[in-house]
Design a protein around this motif. Structure first.
Motif, PDB file in Angstrom:
ATOM      1  N   ILE A  82      10.893 -28.310 -66.039  1.00 37.95           N
ATOM      2  CA  ILE A  82      10.192 -27.066 -66.366  1.00 37.95           C
ATOM      3  C   ILE A  82      11.018 -25.875 -65.886  1.00 37.95           C
ATOM      4  CG2 ILE A  82       8.093 -25.692 -65.976  1.00 37.95           C
ATOM      5  CD1 ILE A  82       6.722 -28.443 -65.281  1.00 37.95           C
ATOM      6  N   ARG A 132       9.348 -28.106 -70.526  1.00 39.02           N
ATOM      7  CA  ARG A 132       8.662 -26.842 -70.811  1.00 39.02           C
ATOM      8  C   ARG A 132       9.543 -25.663 -70.405  1.00 39.02           C
ATOM      9  NH1 ARG A 132       3.289 -28.872 -71.091  1.00 39.02           N
ATOM     10  NH2 ARG A 132       3.704 -30.824 -72.179  1.00 39.02           N
ATOM     11  N   ILE A 134       8.604 -21.606 -69.846  1.00 39.75           N
ATOM     12  CA  ILE A 134       7.498 -20.648 -69.799  1.00 39.75           C
ATOM     13  C   ILE A 134       8.074 -19.298 -69.402  1.00 39.75           C
ATOM     14  CG2 ILE A 134       5.285 -20.073 -68.742  1.00 39.75           C
ATOM     15  CD1 ILE A 134       5.091 -23.159 -68.090  1.00 39.75           C
ATOM     16  N   LEU A 175       8.651 -27.686 -75.159  1.00 46.81           N
ATOM     17  CA  LEU A 175       7.649 -26.717 -75.594  1.00 46.81           C
ATOM     18  C   LEU A 175       7.899 -25.378 -74.901  1.00 46.81           C
ATOM     19  CD1 LEU A 175       4.460 -28.968 -75.569  1.00 46.81           C
ATOM     20  CD2 LEU A 175       6.248 -28.743 -77.308  1.00 46.81           C
ATOM     21  N   ALA A 223       2.299 -25.757 -68.245  1.00 51.01           N
ATOM     22  CA  ALA A 223       3.239 -26.733 -67.701  1.00 51.01           C
ATOM     23  C   ALA A 223       2.692 -28.152 -67.715  1.00 51.01           C
ATOM     24  CB  ALA A 223       3.613 -26.354 -66.267  1.00 51.01           C
ATOM     25  N   GLY A 228      -1.054 -28.589 -71.504  1.00 56.28           N
ATOM     26  CA  GLY A 228      -0.134 -27.754 -72.273  1.00 56.28           C
ATOM     27  C   GLY A 228       0.444 -28.409 -73.499  1.00 56.28           C
TER      28      GLY A 228
END
Length: 245
Positions: A82, A132, A134, A175, A223, A228
Motif C-alpha cells: 500500500i 493499493r 491512496i 486499486l 486499504a 476497499g
C-alpha cells in the motif's frame, strides 16, 4: 491490515500522522517517508511499542530522492502492498499577484510528487501481485476556491491522475483511489487567512471542520482487502458536507 506493508509519504504531518497511527494499530508495518525526519522519528518512536514503524527521508520533488526512499523503504518492509501519498503544501495568494515560483512550488509538491511516488511504487506493487495506492487530494480540487487557484489546480490534478491511473492498473489488482478531505483543523489550515477560514466555516453544512483522526478511517476503508475491494478511481470526501456528489 495485519502483515500489510505500507509507505505513507508525508506521514509526519498532521493528517499523515493520524493515518500512520491507525494503520499501525490495525497491524500494518509502516514506513513514514517525510522530509522532516526528526518529527518522523519521534512519531516512529512513540508508535514502536505497538507495532512496526520505520522512517525514510524523502524529497518528493526529486526523482533520485523518491527512488532512493522507495528502495530503502521496501528493503525495510520486505516489499510493498500500500502507498499513501499524503505530502503537500498550501499557499494563499490571488492569481493576479502570484509569482511563477509560488505556482510551481505548489504544483511540484502537490502533484508532481504524487506522480513520482506512484510511478516508483508500481513495480513493487506488481511484484506483490497487487495492492493499493491512496492519494490525499482536497475538496478544493473539486469545488475551487478564490486565492487558492494553484492549490485547486494541483489537487484537481491529483484527482484526475487517480482516475486515469486506476484505469491503467485495475486489471493488475492494483486499486487506485483518492481521499479529498474538507477543512481539517491542522497547522496546515492555520496558514490560511482569517477571511478564508471564516468563509469556509460559514459554508459547512455540518457546522464545523474535521480533525485528522476523522480522515484516517477513510484511508483504512480503501486499504482494506474487503472494505476497499470495489473502489476503483473513486474520490471519497470526509468534508463536513462542503462538497456533495
Amino acid at each position: 491490515m495485519k502483515n500489510k506493508r505500507v509507505i505513507v509519504i508525508g506521514g509526519a504531518g498532521a493528517i499523515g500522522e493520524a493515518i500512520v497511527e491507525l494503520l499501525v494499530v490495525e497491524g500494518a508495518a509502516v514506513v513514514i517517508a517525510d522530509h522532516n525526519v526528526d518529527t518522523a522519528a519521534q512519531l516512529a518512536q512513540r508508535l514502536s511499542t505497538g507495532g512496526t514503524v520505520y522512517v525514510a527521508q524523502i524529497d518528493i520533488t526529486s526523482e533520485e530522492s523518491v527512488a532512493a526512499a522507495f528502495a530503502e523503504s521496501t528493503r525495510l518492509l520486505g516489499g510493498l502492498d500500500i502507498l499513501v501519498n499524503c505530502a503537500g503544501v498550501i499557499d494563499e495568494v490571488p492569481l493576479s499577484d502570484m509569482p511563477f515560483a509560488r505556482w510551481q512550488r505548489v504544483i511540484d509538491l502537490n502533484l508532481t510528487g504524487v506522480f513520482l511516488a506512484c510511478r516508483e511504487a508500481i513495480p513493487y506493487l506488481r511484484q506483490a501481485g497487487g495492492g493499493r495506492i491512496i492519494n490525499i487530494a482536497s475538496q478544493v480540487g473539486q469545488r475551487g476556491r478564490e486565492r487558492l487557484t494553484h492549490y485547486a489546480a494541483s489537487k484537481a490534478g491529483v484527482i484526475g491522475l487517480t482516475k486515469a491511473l486506476a484505469r491503467e492498473l485495475a486489471g493488475e489488482r492494483i486499486l487506485v483511489n483518492s481521499v479529498a478531505p474538507g477543512p481539517i483543523s491542522t497547522p496546515f489550515e492555520a496558514t490560511l487567512s482569517e477571511e478564508t477560514l471564516r468563509e469556509t466555516a460559514k459554508a459547512l453544512p455540518l457546522g464545523r471542520s474535521g480533525v485528522p483522526a476523522e480522515v484516517a478511517p477513510t484511508v483504512l476503508l480503501l486499504a482494506g482487502d474487503v472494505s476497499g475491494a470495489l473502489y476503483v478511481g473513486q474520490t471519497l470526501g470526509p468534508n463536513s458536507g462542503d462538497v456533495m456528489l
